[in-house]
Design a protein around this motif. Structure first.
Motif, mmCIF file in Angstrom:
data_model
loop_
_atom_site.group_PDB
_atom_site.id
_atom_site.type_symbol
_atom_site.label_atom_id
_atom_site.label_comp_id
_atom_site.label_asym_id
_atom_site.label_seq_id
_atom_site.Cartn_x
_atom_site.Cartn_y
_atom_site.Cartn_z
ATOM 1 N N LEU A 1 0.435 -0.944 0.136
ATOM 2 C CA LEU A 1 -0.375 0.114 0.455
ATOM 3 C C LEU A 1 0.647 1.505 0.483
ATOM 4 N N GLU A 2 1.743 1.728 1.146
ATOM 5 C CA GLU A 2 3.088 2.472 0.715
ATOM 6 C C GLU A 2 3.528 2.445 -1.044
ATOM 7 N N ARG A 3 4.320 1.456 -1.475
ATOM 8 C CA ARG A 3 4.624 1.276 -2.186
ATOM 9 C C ARG A 3 3.951 2.005 -3.212
ATOM 10 N N GLN A 4 2.751 1.446 -3.566
ATOM 11 C CA GLN A 4 1.383 2.471 -4.161
ATOM 12 C C GLN A 4 1.644 4.091 -4.281
ATOM 13 N N GLY A 5 1.219 4.105 -2.770
ATOM 14 C CA GLY A 5 1.402 6.048 -2.397
ATOM 15 C C GLY A 5 2.618 6.802 -2.925
ATOM 16 N N ALA A 6 3.594 6.061 -3.058
ATOM 17 C CA ALA A 6 4.919 6.094 -2.608
ATOM 18 C C ALA A 6 5.263 6.674 -4.519
ATOM 19 N N LEU A 7 4.888 5.749 -5.523
ATOM 20 C CA LEU A 7 4.344 5.703 -6.881
ATOM 21 C C LEU A 7 3.733 7.058 -6.720
ATOM 22 N N ALA A 8 2.518 7.261 -6.435
ATOM 23 C CA ALA A 8 1.749 7.938 -7.224
ATOM 24 C C ALA A 8 2.502 9.201 -6.834
ATOM 25 N N ILE A 9 3.499 9.329 -5.369
ATOM 26 C CA ILE A 9 3.521 10.618 -5.655
ATOM 27 C C ILE A 9 4.876 10.967 -6.445
ATOM 28 N N LEU A 10 5.546 9.944 -7.319
ATOM 29 C CA LEU A 10 6.725 10.620 -7.535
ATOM 30 C C LEU A 10 5.652 10.832 -8.812
ATOM 31 N N GLY A 11 4.994 10.615 -9.120
ATOM 32 C CA GLY A 11 4.233 10.518 -10.320
ATOM 33 C C GLY A 11 3.874 12.646 -10.384
ATOM 34 N N GLU A 12 3.496 13.031 -9.539
ATOM 35 C CA GLU A 12 3.371 14.171 -8.914
ATOM 36 C C GLU A 12 4.753 15.056 -9.095
ATOM 37 N N MET A 13 5.332 14.405 -9.398
ATOM 38 C CA MET A 13 6.938 15.370 -8.748
ATOM 39 C C MET A 13 7.464 15.166 -9.738
ATOM 40 N N ARG A 14 8.705 16.447 -9.878
ATOM 41 C CA ARG A 14 9.295 16.924 -11.106
ATOM 42 C C ARG A 14 10.509 16.944 -10.691
ATOM 43 N N GLY A 15 11.267 16.898 -11.863
ATOM 44 C CA GLY A 15 13.101 16.576 -11.485
ATOM 45 C C GLY A 15 13.881 15.847 -12.230
ATOM 46 N N THR A 16 14.892 15.999 -12.801
ATOM 47 C CA THR A 16 16.213 14.430 -12.720
ATOM 48 C C THR A 16 15.375 13.891 -11.550
ATOM 49 N N ARG A 17 16.074 13.697 -10.963
ATOM 50 C CA ARG A 17 16.205 13.076 -9.871
ATOM 51 C C ARG A 17 14.900 11.678 -9.574
ATOM 52 N N VAL A 18 14.278 12.176 -9.417
ATOM 53 C CA VAL A 18 12.281 11.857 -9.767
ATOM 54 C C VAL A 18 12.509 11.016 -10.977
ATOM 55 N N GLU A 19 12.653 11.740 -12.132
ATOM 56 C CA GLU A 19 13.023 10.659 -13.344
ATOM 57 C C GLU A 19 13.608 10.014 -13.101
ATOM 58 N N SER A 20 14.458 9.733 -12.682
ATOM 59 C CA SER A 20 16.414 8.552 -12.609
ATOM 60 C C SER A 20 15.355 7.117 -12.112
ATOM 61 N N GLU A 21 14.931 7.891 -10.639
ATOM 62 C CA GLU A 21 14.479 6.578 -10.230
ATOM 63 C C GLU A 21 12.913 6.008 -10.582
ATOM 64 N N LEU A 22 12.011 6.234 -10.316
ATOM 65 C CA LEU A 22 11.122 6.208 -12.163
ATOM 66 C C LEU A 22 12.292 5.348 -13.192
ATOM 67 N N ALA A 23 12.888 5.365 -13.815
ATOM 68 C CA ALA A 23 13.623 4.551 -14.909
ATOM 69 C C ALA A 23 14.457 3.706 -13.877
ATOM 70 N N ARG A 24 14.912 3.761 -12.968
ATOM 71 C CA ARG A 24 15.468 2.432 -12.591
ATOM 72 C C ARG A 24 14.021 1.806 -11.635
ATOM 73 N N TRP A 25 13.161 1.922 -11.769
ATOM 74 C CA TRP A 25 11.510 1.152 -11.132
ATOM 75 C C TRP A 25 11.048 1.149 -12.329
ATOM 76 N N LEU A 26 11.419 1.213 -14.303
ATOM 77 C CA LEU A 26 10.897 0.790 -14.746
ATOM 78 C C LEU A 26 11.741 -0.625 -15.044
ATOM 79 N N ASP A 27 12.921 -0.513 -15.260
ATOM 80 C CA ASP A 27 14.212 -1.409 -15.703
ATOM 81 C C ASP A 27 14.160 -2.397 -14.446
ATOM 82 N N LYS A 28 14.168 -2.467 -13.702
ATOM 83 C CA LYS A 28 12.934 -3.492 -12.494
ATOM 84 C C LYS A 28 12.182 -4.346 -13.233
ATOM 85 N N LEU A 29 10.827 -3.290 -13.509
ATOM 86 C CA LEU A 29 9.612 -3.862 -14.107
ATOM 87 C C LEU A 29 9.495 -4.840 -15.316
ATOM 88 N N LEU A 30 11.132 -4.437 -15.677
ATOM 89 C CA LEU A 30 11.533 -4.722 -17.528
ATOM 90 C C LEU A 30 11.872 -6.794 -16.538
#
Length: 254
Positions: free
Chosen positions: A166-195
């Protein structure tokens, strides 16, 4: 007179709680009422109305409303904050900090405090982030991301690695609202984990939705790779992801 009658009904102790809440919602919509009549279902155009009328009406009944059961008091606090009634500030603080209240009531109070710009939101936000309920903790992180995103990001990254589903889902939703290169790097890292198949099924839809709100070339490319692979392997793949996400939310709610 009509607004006063609605406010007086909301304050009646002998009226059903859900009807009292509905009366409060109507007051909150007073300035811009919806076109569809909630009783007859017919459309109508009442036009814009003076918000001060609802403010004055609610003020007359506010003391009784704030002494009402939790659900009524919470709705009254939200509507009062939306209408800009400053008298409700201390009640919002009390609701947000009271660990005996339901999580939904405390979250509503936190959001109303944020919208109202109360100075005590900092203390309430700090308490929320160390709460025993994962939903309240998530709301505390969301508030922190709004006011101090640089400070919030490490906490969100830690939650993604160590938090409950539940907290992971909430954290991902928050990342979707945030901006910046560090946020995008974190999302890219998790997309690699998804792949690589390393993201729990219950969190995949949240990750995809967050990533889609950051259409940078690197993230877009990873999304396309995942969607192409998922569709190739199973044309119905989007639907199990959605179902698993929904079941996780239902489990968290229960």
């Amino acid at each position: 007179e009509n607004a006063a009658a609605v406010a007086a009904y909301a304050a009646r102790t002998d009226a059903p709680v859900m009807m009292r809440i509905e009366a409060l919602r109507l007051l909150g919509q007073w300035a811009k009422p919806p076109r569809r009549d909630q009783v007859t279902g017919l459309t109508q155009d009442l036009g814009a109305r003076e918000p001060k009328i609802a403010v004055e009406a609610l003020k007359q009944s506010l003391a009784d409303l704030l002494a009402s059961p939790n659900a009524v008091r919470s709705e009254a606090a939200k509507v009062a904050a939306r209408l800009g009634i400053k008298d409700v500030g201390p009640v919002l603080v009390t609701l947000a900090m009271d660990t005996k209240q339901q999580a939904s009531i405390r979250i509503d109070a936190l959001r109303a405090m944020e919208a109202f710009g109360l100075g005590a939101v900092e203390e309430a936000m700090r308490a929320a982030r160390s709460d025993t309920d994962p939903r309240v903790r998530t709301e505390g992180r969301r508030l922190l991301a709004h006011v101090r995103p640089e400070e919030a990001l490490p906490e969100i990254v830690h939650t993604l690695e160590n938090g409950s589903i539940l907290e992971r889902q909430g954290a991902l939703a928050i990342l979707g609202e945030m901006r910046g290169t560090r946020v995008e790097s974190e999302l890219a890292r998790w997309l690699d984990k998804l792949l690589a198949g390393q993201v729990p099924p219950e969190a995949r839809l949240d990750l995809l939705e967050a990533a889609r709100r950051h259409p940078t070339p690197a993230i877009k490319e990873k999304l396309q790779r995942y969607e192409a692979t998922a569709t190739k392997n199973d044309p119905l793949s989007p639907y199990p992801v959605s179902y698993t996400h929904l079941r996780a939310h239902e489990t968290g709610r229960n």
